[in-house]
Design an enzyme around this catalytic site. Sequence first.
Site, PDB file in Angstrom:
ATOM      1  N   ASN A 165      23.741  11.249  23.202  1.00  0.00           N
ATOM      2  CA  ASN A 165      24.203  11.259  24.589  1.00  0.00           C
ATOM      3  C   ASN A 165      23.765  12.515  25.331  1.00  0.00           C
ATOM      4  OD1 ASN A 165      25.422   8.750  24.994  1.00  0.00           O
ATOM      5  ND2 ASN A 165      27.250   9.383  23.883  1.00  0.00           N
ATOM      6  N   GLY A 225      -0.068  -5.389   0.345  1.00  0.00           N
ATOM      7  CA  GLY A 225      -1.115  -5.461  -0.669  1.00  0.00           C
ATOM      8  C   GLY A 225      -0.662  -6.187  -1.920  1.00  0.00           C
ATOM      9  N   ALA A 231       0.834  -1.196   0.000  1.00  0.00           N
ATOM     10  CA  ALA A 231       0.000   0.000   0.000  1.00  0.00           C
ATOM     11  C   ALA A 231       0.873   1.251   0.000  1.00  0.00           C
ATOM     12  CB  ALA A 231      -0.912  -0.003   1.218  1.00  0.00           C
ATOM     13  N   GLU A 247      -1.131  -9.698  -1.126  1.00  0.00           N
ATOM     14  CA  GLU A 247      -2.566  -9.985  -1.069  1.00  0.00           C
ATOM     15  C   GLU A 247      -3.174 -10.096  -2.466  1.00  0.00           C
ATOM     16  OE1 GLU A 247      -4.381  -8.179   2.935  1.00  0.00           O
ATOM     17  OE2 GLU A 247      -2.968  -6.806   1.980  1.00  0.00           O
ATOM     18  N   ASN A 273      27.841   0.880  20.222  1.00  0.00           N
ATOM     19  CA  ASN A 273      28.323  -0.465  20.529  1.00  0.00           C
ATOM     20  C   ASN A 273      27.150  -1.425  20.811  1.00  0.00           C
ATOM     21  OD1 ASN A 273      30.448  -2.263  20.877  1.00  0.00           O
ATOM     22  ND2 ASN A 273      30.619  -1.872  23.064  1.00  0.00           N
ATOM     23  N   LYS A 325      43.071  12.361  22.404  1.00  0.00           N
ATOM     24  CA  LYS A 325      42.518  12.421  21.050  1.00  0.00           C
ATOM     25  C   LYS A 325      43.169  13.546  20.240  1.00  0.00           C
ATOM     26  CE  LYS A 325      37.937  10.289  21.706  1.00  0.00           C
ATOM     27  NZ  LYS A 325      38.010   9.274  20.645  1.00  0.00           N
ATOM     28  N   ASP A 382      12.044   6.999   8.795  1.00  0.00           N
ATOM     29  CA  ASP A 382      13.147   6.221   8.237  1.00  0.00           C
ATOM     30  C   ASP A 382      13.324   6.540   6.754  1.00  0.00           C
ATOM     31  OD1 ASP A 382      15.127   4.006   8.500  1.00  0.00           O
ATOM     32  OD2 ASP A 382      13.818   3.041   7.048  1.00  0.00           O
ATOM     33  N   GLU A 429      38.543   7.854  25.284  1.00  0.00           N
ATOM     34  CA  GLU A 429      37.683   9.051  25.336  1.00  0.00           C
ATOM     35  C   GLU A 429      38.294  10.101  26.277  1.00  0.00           C
ATOM     36  OE1 GLU A 429      33.745  10.784  24.176  1.00  0.00           O
ATOM     37  OE2 GLU A 429      35.260   9.484  23.308  1.00  0.00           O
ATOM     38  N   MET A 454      35.918  -1.628  20.140  1.00  0.00           N
ATOM     39  CA  MET A 454      35.262  -0.638  19.299  1.00  0.00           C
ATOM     40  C   MET A 454      35.984  -0.494  17.956  1.00  0.00           C
ATOM     41  SD  MET A 454      32.826   1.449  18.717  1.00  0.00           S
ATOM     42  CE  MET A 454      31.951   1.894  20.207  1.00  0.00           C
ATOM     43  N   SER A 500      32.039   9.987  21.822  1.00  0.00           N
ATOM     44  CA  SER A 500      30.642   9.929  22.237  1.00  0.00           C
ATOM     45  C   SER A 500      30.163  11.224  22.880  1.00  0.00           C
ATOM     46  CB  SER A 500      30.431   8.760  23.198  1.00  0.00           C
ATOM     47  OG  SER A 500      31.313   8.849  24.298  1.00  0.00           O
ATOM     48  N   ASP A 556      47.287   0.526  15.894  1.00  0.00           N
ATOM     49  CA  ASP A 556      47.331   0.788  17.327  1.00  0.00           C
ATOM     50  C   ASP A 556      48.802   0.884  17.734  1.00  0.00           C
ATOM     51  OD1 ASP A 556      44.882   0.387  19.587  1.00  0.00           O
ATOM     52  OD2 ASP A 556      46.926   0.379  20.379  1.00  0.00           O
ATOM     53  N   GLU A 579       2.724  -6.091   7.530  1.00  0.00           N
ATOM     54  CA  GLU A 579       1.907  -5.042   8.152  1.00  0.00           C
ATOM     55  C   GLU A 579       2.124  -4.916   9.656  1.00  0.00           C
ATOM     56  OE1 GLU A 579      -0.217  -6.149   4.347  1.00  0.00           O
ATOM     57  OE2 GLU A 579       0.853  -7.209   5.936  1.00  0.00           O
TER      58      GLU A 579
END
Length: 714
Positions: free
Chosen positions: A501, A116, A68, A119, A454, A408, A296, A403, A325, A430, A344, A139
Amino acid sequence: MLYQGQKLSATLLEDGIAEILFDADGSVNKFDRQTVSEMSQMCEQLSANSEIKGAIVRSTKPVFIVGADITEFGELFALPDDEIVAWIAKTSHAFDQVEDLPFPTVVAIDGFALGGGCELTLACDLRVAGPNAQIGLPEVKLGLMPGFGGTVRLPRLIGADNAMEWMSLGNNHDGQAALAVGAVDAVVSSEKLIDAALSMVKDAIAGKINWQARRAQKQAPLKLNKNESAMCFATAKAMVAAKAGKHYPAPHLMVDTIAQASTMDRAGALALENKNFVVLAKTDAAKAQIGIFMADQLVKSKGKKQAKTASKAINQAAVLGAGIMGGGIAYQSAVKGTPTVMKDINQAALDLGLKEASGILQKGMARGKVSPAKMASTLTSIVPTLEYSAIEQAAIVVEAVVENPKVKQSVLAEVEQHVADDAIICSNTSTISIDLLAESLKKPQRFCGMHFFNPVHRMPLVEIIRGEKTSDDTIAAVVAYSLKMGKTPIVVNDCPGFLVNRVLFPYFAGFSQLVLDGADFTAVDKVMEKQFGWPMGPAYLLDVVGLDTADHAAGVMADGFPERMQKIDKDPVALLYQANRLGQKNGGGFYNYSTDKRGRPQKDAAPEAYALIENTSADFDAETIIARLMIPMANEAVRCLEEGIVASAAEADMALLYGLGFPPFRGGIFRYMDTLGLAKFVELADSFAHLGSLYQVTDGLREKAKNGETYLGQ
């Protein structure tokens, strides 16, 4: 030409066979009101034509019919009940007209035949599917049940138990799965689909297939004796109760409808379906879930438009900071086709990152979702390294280190020295201000935030944070990369905590103060999970996030918004952190975590937590608990919208749904407020105003309430 409309047509082929073609403007066919009207008119004309001996039904597009037109639902469902009943009865009558055509009908299905569209296939006498067919009745995901005869025809075609499973879960089924239960009669290759449909209808015309008996079966009561009926519907009700719970009325009413209609003929069963469809259309859950679908679509459309403006393609990525993470981000990038370097400063972290990626793939293989070849190709696309030289060719670098703003900033400054001049640099932070982090860079225009949630491979949201100096081209490229990773990107402007957050920590603050006032944290979790509908209550969520992480983030938020988010004296979160109770990561927070004799994880309220909190003597009713936690979250969301941190209420709702697991049946924080009524929300917030600034509504919200407005409309 037998019939020519704007959305469909019918022509006469050889041997008296009519070909009915669905061909709407655009890329897909939908059942909007015009299409339904044309289908009814066409059936009247074909029924009166004695030349026609049979018909095939198909689409001119790669998809059959997607369902539909949901954009019409807001206006339709706002009508009085009797007018909605008249609409649904008129619409479902058009499907009856297809079923009642005086000759056999065969539908050729390729691509989506949903809602539909499914259907309509059920209204035809025979069904042949191509390899790309996806058939289903989703539906329930909109808070509804089938309304164009699906609850009547599907049980009589594939059995009530199979039909109720299809409709209560709302999943799509490929041709082979549909063939296995009898929802289609054959599966053939795409190039043979039309020929197969023609051959089948010729067999029906020749009497080799008893299409009249098949049609009669769909129009008669279900063939269940009393015991079979009792067992079938009791089992279905138990399954729905276990999977859907009490907050989603659609699957419950769908099962009840099929059970009540099992002894009825088509007319009676369809009348009951029409009536109960309208009941669901008026529920808050349906409004919320339809609202989610529309939001959406808005978010996805906006993301695709932004991505199209990107001048830079992301074909090589790098992640700085491995561990869980970083490993999750590297996995998600690699599994979707972008080779990724994972850097790393120590080998143990790299090993942990690779272990995270490998673990996700192994679980996928165990469920049959990942092939050995896919696992191998994904892992070979992740290159672990201790050297900066390995990231020189990266088009995008995602920093995912600890964090801490100073750490950083130092890492980001180093990164800038080792990448190409046009490479994009992102921070997976975050809470820390993007503008603050950008101060360490010589070219802040190529820098933005890219906040993953996460576990990365499961959480759909990526929060993309635009800094004051971030260029539009940088945002467009990062949106495109997020989409390529299979994520839903939502662009927000910079502030401490950004959107998700920033609205979450006032919720946590409301929880902390409630506990200090004597509430038992287990009672609060139970109310917020069982009654409000969160997947985790606040104490459990804090344990999952980590009490150390939460305490640090609360400090960042307190620095950013000292007038509202100042740290609370004797905050239970801080007390637990100071006692080295970090939550799930070290086995103890508000709860103690262990495994039972079978190795299954379990959690138990921790005596150590009660000892630290001391006061759990007060008893709060559910309404008070919900109000004290949700008012601060709602007020902060309103501030984010008014300040332009997020562009729309719909995007804010989707961010909380995809980033925090906001209960879908409530539709998001702004849908929750609209459903409650803004005037009622303001009155409720005012009744808790003595608790402090988090409970103070904005002047803008007060004005909207006064004017009878909403944030999202119908």
